[in-house]
Scaffold this active site. Sequence first.
Site, PDB file in Angstrom:
ATOM      1  N   ASP A  47     -29.118 -94.086  32.969  1.00  0.00           N
ATOM      2  CA  ASP A  47     -28.777 -93.806  34.617  1.00  0.00           C
ATOM      3  C   ASP A  47     -28.973 -92.312  34.724  1.00  0.00           C
ATOM      4  O   ASP A  47     -28.415 -91.452  34.316  1.00  0.00           O
ATOM      5  CB  ASP A  47     -27.225 -94.100  34.779  1.00  0.00           C
ATOM      6  CG  ASP A  47     -26.851 -94.056  36.060  1.00  0.00           C
ATOM      7  OD1 ASP A  47     -27.299 -95.067  36.944  1.00  0.00           O
ATOM      8  OD2 ASP A  47     -26.306 -92.697  36.533  1.00  0.00           O
ATOM      9  N   TYR A  52     -29.170 -84.600  39.365  1.00  0.00           N
ATOM     10  CA  TYR A  52     -28.900 -84.028  38.068  1.00  0.00           C
ATOM     11  C   TYR A  52     -29.520 -82.843  37.390  1.00  0.00           C
ATOM     12  O   TYR A  52     -29.275 -82.240  36.576  1.00  0.00           O
ATOM     13  CB  TYR A  52     -28.688 -85.075  37.022  1.00  0.00           C
ATOM     14  CG  TYR A  52     -27.968 -86.448  37.407  1.00  0.00           C
ATOM     15  CD1 TYR A  52     -26.918 -86.055  38.360  1.00  0.00           C
ATOM     16  CD2 TYR A  52     -27.749 -87.427  36.631  1.00  0.00           C
ATOM     17  CE1 TYR A  52     -26.131 -87.071  38.969  1.00  0.00           C
ATOM     18  CE2 TYR A  52     -26.886 -88.538  37.270  1.00  0.00           C
ATOM     19  CZ  TYR A  52     -26.139 -88.317  38.107  1.00  0.00           C
ATOM     20  OH  TYR A  52     -25.464 -89.476  38.468  1.00  0.00           O
ATOM     21  N   LYS A  77     -31.639 -92.217  41.455  1.00  0.00           N
ATOM     22  CA  LYS A  77     -30.970 -92.100  42.860  1.00  0.00           C
ATOM     23  C   LYS A  77     -31.720 -91.083  43.835  1.00  0.00           C
ATOM     24  O   LYS A  77     -31.921 -89.924  43.279  1.00  0.00           O
ATOM     25  CB  LYS A  77     -29.757 -91.807  42.660  1.00  0.00           C
ATOM     26  CG  LYS A  77     -29.042 -92.670  41.431  1.00  0.00           C
ATOM     27  CD  LYS A  77     -27.442 -92.251  41.308  1.00  0.00           C
ATOM     28  CE  LYS A  77     -26.908 -92.750  40.091  1.00  0.00           C
ATOM     29  NZ  LYS A  77     -26.930 -92.017  38.885  1.00  0.00           N
ATOM     30  N   HIS A 110     -27.822 -92.406  46.651  1.00  0.00           N
ATOM     31  CA  HIS A 110     -26.825 -91.767  46.155  1.00  0.00           C
ATOM     32  C   HIS A 110     -25.622 -91.943  46.846  1.00  0.00           C
ATOM     33  O   HIS A 110     -24.564 -92.025  46.221  1.00  0.00           O
ATOM     34  CB  HIS A 110     -27.206 -90.234  45.633  1.00  0.00           C
ATOM     35  CG  HIS A 110     -26.557 -90.074  44.350  1.00  0.00           C
ATOM     36  ND1 HIS A 110     -27.283 -89.016  43.593  1.00  0.00           N
ATOM     37  CD2 HIS A 110     -25.583 -90.053  43.709  1.00  0.00           C
ATOM     38  CE1 HIS A 110     -26.548 -88.751  42.352  1.00  0.00           C
ATOM     39  NE2 HIS A 110     -25.328 -89.479  42.612  1.00  0.00           N
ATOM     40  N   TRP A 197     -19.313 -95.429  37.711  1.00  0.00           N
ATOM     41  CA  TRP A 197     -19.581 -94.029  37.353  1.00  0.00           C
ATOM     42  C   TRP A 197     -18.223 -93.387  36.853  1.00  0.00           C
ATOM     43  O   TRP A 197     -17.277 -93.877  37.389  1.00  0.00           O
ATOM     44  CB  TRP A 197     -20.516 -93.011  38.378  1.00  0.00           C
ATOM     45  CG  TRP A 197     -19.857 -92.726  39.483  1.00  0.00           C
ATOM     46  CD1 TRP A 197     -20.177 -93.467  40.838  1.00  0.00           C
ATOM     47  CD2 TRP A 197     -19.029 -91.857  39.911  1.00  0.00           C
ATOM     48  NE1 TRP A 197     -19.733 -92.776  41.934  1.00  0.00           N
ATOM     49  CE2 TRP A 197     -18.927 -91.726  41.382  1.00  0.00           C
ATOM     50  CE3 TRP A 197     -18.360 -90.740  39.360  1.00  0.00           C
ATOM     51  CZ2 TRP A 197     -18.062 -90.970  42.197  1.00  0.00           C
ATOM     52  CZ3 TRP A 197     -17.551 -89.848  40.225  1.00  0.00           C
ATOM     53  CH2 TRP A 197     -17.464 -89.886  41.542  1.00  0.00           C
TER      54      TRP A 197
END
Length: 284
Positions: A47, A52, A77, A110, A197
């Site tokens: 994922d 990130y 995302k 997201h 998450w």
Amino acid sequence: MSDIRPKIQLNDGREIPTIGYGTWLTPAAEAHVRVRQAIEAGYRHIDCAAVYDNEPQVGQGIRESNIPRSELFVTSKVWNTHRGFDQVLRAFEKTITDLRADYLDLYLVHWPANETQYPSDAWRHLNAATWRAMERLHDEGAAKSIGVSNFLPHHLDALALTANIPPAVNQIEFHPGYYQSDLVQYCFANSIAVEAWSPLGSGRILNDKTLADIANHYNRTIAQLCIRWVLQHGIIALPKSLNPARMQQNLSVDDFVISDNHMRQIDQLPEMGYSGSHPDKVTF
Ligand code: A2P
């Protein structure tokens, strides 16, 4: 090795492994090593997300694993600054270029545009335009499945008014101490799979006494108990660890079953470990 994890079927007919390796906060400098180690430990579902800031290194780790791409399930995302039709298409191109991938198994929005940032009906229009691009990517086969993250029922209801393809997935914060049961029930009633998450509350719930007592009862760690609790709710768990032994431990959750009583006890824990990020209030 491809069927190393149980899978569940999405509303588009595709299958997703029930545990994925999360890459949020994985420093870029070590992401390729961690992702390779995770795949060696048995993860087949990774994922990622553009925000990130480690997708090139995650892609490198995937390649270094030497596991055929077809045996991996890779999610990314689109970040909030790239909402809207053209922007999403551009963001997708950057993500697959960074990952050096030909396609994604799953592409997610997201966070929903919300009323705090986009008052009146602006949030609805922006989410609808974003979703049209997601549908385009799906039609082209570039994103095999498409979904959302952090959407609440009113965001999903609004999206449904203009969507041609329903989201396959909603990825939400879900862990003991943050049991969003109404949202989960809404998703299940609408055939949307749920992903968790921070299934370990980002580590913030791992000293809880009740969880420790229940984990001891099964002779498992609190982390294993949390992941098992997520799975027994029919939800996909996305734990993160930079430590190979803990990566392995977090996959080893198929050899015990939490009783109904213990499930209820965990469901009813008071709020703890909450990130504080409410989809209607965040301003990022
Ligand atoms: P580490 O990377 O040192 O293992 P979440 O998945 O909810 O975001 O939680 C991630 C946090 O939980 C990280 O700080 C991670 O630290 C820690 N963690 C992950 N797996 C375990 C485990 N099995 N036991 C203890 N801590 C864990």
